[in-house]
Write an enzyme that holds these catalytic residues in place. Structure first.
Site, PDB file in Angstrom:
ATOM      1  N   VAL A 185       0.809  -1.216   0.000  1.00 27.30           N
ATOM      2  CA  VAL A 185       0.000   0.000   0.000  1.00 27.30           C
ATOM      3  C   VAL A 185       0.843   1.268   0.000  1.00 27.30           C
ATOM      4  O   VAL A 185       0.300   2.373  -0.015  1.00 27.30           O
ATOM      5  CB  VAL A 185      -0.985   0.039   1.195  1.00 27.30           C
ATOM      6  CG1 VAL A 185      -1.985  -1.093   1.105  1.00 27.30           C
ATOM      7  CG2 VAL A 185      -0.248   0.029   2.525  1.00 27.30           C
ATOM      8  N   LYS A 186       2.183   1.138   0.021  1.00 28.79           N
ATOM      9  CA  LYS A 186       3.049   2.316   0.044  1.00 28.79           C
ATOM     10  C   LYS A 186       3.201   2.901  -1.366  1.00 28.79           C
ATOM     11  O   LYS A 186       2.624   2.417  -2.339  1.00 28.79           O
ATOM     12  CB  LYS A 186       4.410   1.954   0.641  1.00 28.79           C
ATOM     13  CG  LYS A 186       4.343   1.452   2.084  1.00 28.79           C
ATOM     14  CD  LYS A 186       3.669   2.437   3.010  1.00 28.79           C
ATOM     15  CE  LYS A 186       3.896   2.194   4.490  1.00 28.79           C
ATOM     16  NZ  LYS A 186       3.854   0.834   4.968  1.00 28.79           N
ATOM     17  N   ILE A 187       3.993   3.967  -1.489  1.00 31.34           N
ATOM     18  CA  ILE A 187       4.103   4.702  -2.756  1.00 31.34           C
ATOM     19  C   ILE A 187       4.638   3.811  -3.865  1.00 31.34           C
ATOM     20  O   ILE A 187       4.103   3.757  -4.971  1.00 31.34           O
ATOM     21  CB  ILE A 187       5.011   5.938  -2.584  1.00 31.34           C
ATOM     22  CG1 ILE A 187       4.575   6.773  -1.380  1.00 31.34           C
ATOM     23  CG2 ILE A 187       5.006   6.784  -3.873  1.00 31.34           C
ATOM     24  CD1 ILE A 187       3.146   7.254  -1.418  1.00 31.34           C
TER      25      ILE A 187
END
Length: 383
Positions: A185-187
């Site tokens: 779910v991170k960049i």
């Protein structure tokens, strides 16, 4: 009805092909893809040394060791974070304490930090957390670190791609080390994975040793000559925190699109800003001389303007096929940390933030139609 998650990875055909290339190669772990990924992140962040590991938590752990944490030492961080920001100290046998947040940003309050430093001895290490991808006031933190003699590890798990003034987060312009996470779910993602950044070649060398059992390949034993090219020596107690080449290849491919990912997040956040302005919500503060990576778009339910509770909004969104999230239950309220002596009421801004916070869907692949579904649901629930 398609469920809209609060966060999701963005994988394209090029990402898949880069991973497939590794699978067709001679190396699937501890190979050249690791160094390529590290070099890409180092260049992006302005030249700091990059050490890839198996998770953001692993990155925090070995950064804490490299910062000298151990029994008799103390780490301070904020309550508004995932438990790993504090747990890394406990892994080392060090104590943990907390500094309250600025309710407007969710980040460490410099005023609260200054007051805590004035009231007693400083920590050995401070871990400011760039909540939701927005950088903390790192120049002020740096000045206090110099004045009081503590080390700084930036928990930038949310913040690859963020900028503080002219400085890229991860460049360690105001810290000893910084930590990234590459969770889905991170960049950008490597599936699971993390990285420690530092401007010190000596620290980077130790971090590389710590991620691989504390071993120096080819090193001598106790001053003796190596037995041969197969020799290795365990210099200290380390861990198996290595990243695979498959993960690194995915991360390197993702780094080619990081600016597109962040631009898309900013576009979607601006749409939220406009569409939600009239609702009884506390919208995220996106001003100042910083660029947030916008890992999260966190609103607060303003109970002075509505009788609808956060739980009612959460459940109403879920019923409509939208899966929000809450970031974060304050760490000091977790049972483990209550057993360490912490209690409700100690960090009121973090507790208020938690009572109101709701993370809305925000990710590069979120369509405007799906975002409009989220907005329409919020208007229906809060009108």
């Amino acid at each position: 009805m398609t469920v809209i998650p609060y966060g999701r990875q963005s994988i394209d055909a090029a990402d898949i092909e880069r991973v497939a290339e590794v699978l067709r190669s001679d190396w699937i772990t501890q190979g050249p893809a690791i160094e390529r990924f590290e070099a890409l992140v180092s260049d992006y962040c302005g030249g700091a040394h990059a050490v890839a590991v198996s998770s953001g938590t692993a990155a925090l752990h070995i950064a804490a060791i490299a910062a000298g944490l151990g029994p008799g030492k103390v780490l301070w961080t904020v309550p508004n974070t995932f438990v790993a920001s504090a747990n890394c100290a406990r892994y080392c046998g060090a104590a943990v304490d907390f500094v309250d947040i600025d309710l407007a940003t969710g980040n460490l309050s410099v005023d609260a930090l200054r007051a805590k430093l004035d009231a007693g001895p400083p920590p050995d290490v401070l871990v400011p957390v760039h909540f939701a991808g927005r950088p903390c006031d790192m120049a002020a933190v740096h000045d206090l670190a110099l004045a009081h003699g503590f080390r700084v590890i930036e928990d930038a798990s949310h913040a690859i791609g963020a900028r503080y003034g002219d400085h890229a987060i991860g460049g360690c312009a105001h810290s000893d080390m910084a930590v990234f996470s590459f969770h889905p779910v991170k960049i950008v993602t490597t599936a699971e994975g993390g990285m420690v950044m530092t401007r010190s070649a000596e620290v980077a060398a130790r971090l590389r040793r710590l991620r691989s059992h504390g071993i120096d390949p080819g090193a001598a034993f106790a001053g003796d000559e190596p037995d041969g090219p197969w020799s290795y020596a365990q210099a200290e107690l380390g861990f198996n925190y290595r990243m695979t080449d498959m993960q690194a290849a995915l991360g390197a491919s993702q780094m080619g699109r990081i600016e597109d990912f962040i631009a898309r997040r900013h576009h979607l956040a601006a749409r939220y800003d406009r569409a939600l302005a009239g609702l009884p919500l506390r919208l995220p503060d996106r001003g100042g001389e910083v660029r947030s990576a916008l890992h999260l778009y966190v609103v607060g339910i303003d109970r002075q303007r509505t009788n609808v509770s956060r739980r009612q909004v959460f459940d109403g969104l879920v019923e409509r096929g939208i899966r929000p999230q809450v970031h974060y239950i304050p760490v000091h309220l977790q049972p483990y940390y209550r057993d360490q002596g912490f209690a409700a009421g100690q960090f009121p801004a973090a507790e208020r933030h938690y009572a109101e916070a709701l993370s809305l869907p925000l990710f590069a692949g979120l369509t405007e139609d799906d975002q409009d579904r989220v907005v329409a649901a919020l208007h229906e629930l809060l009108a």
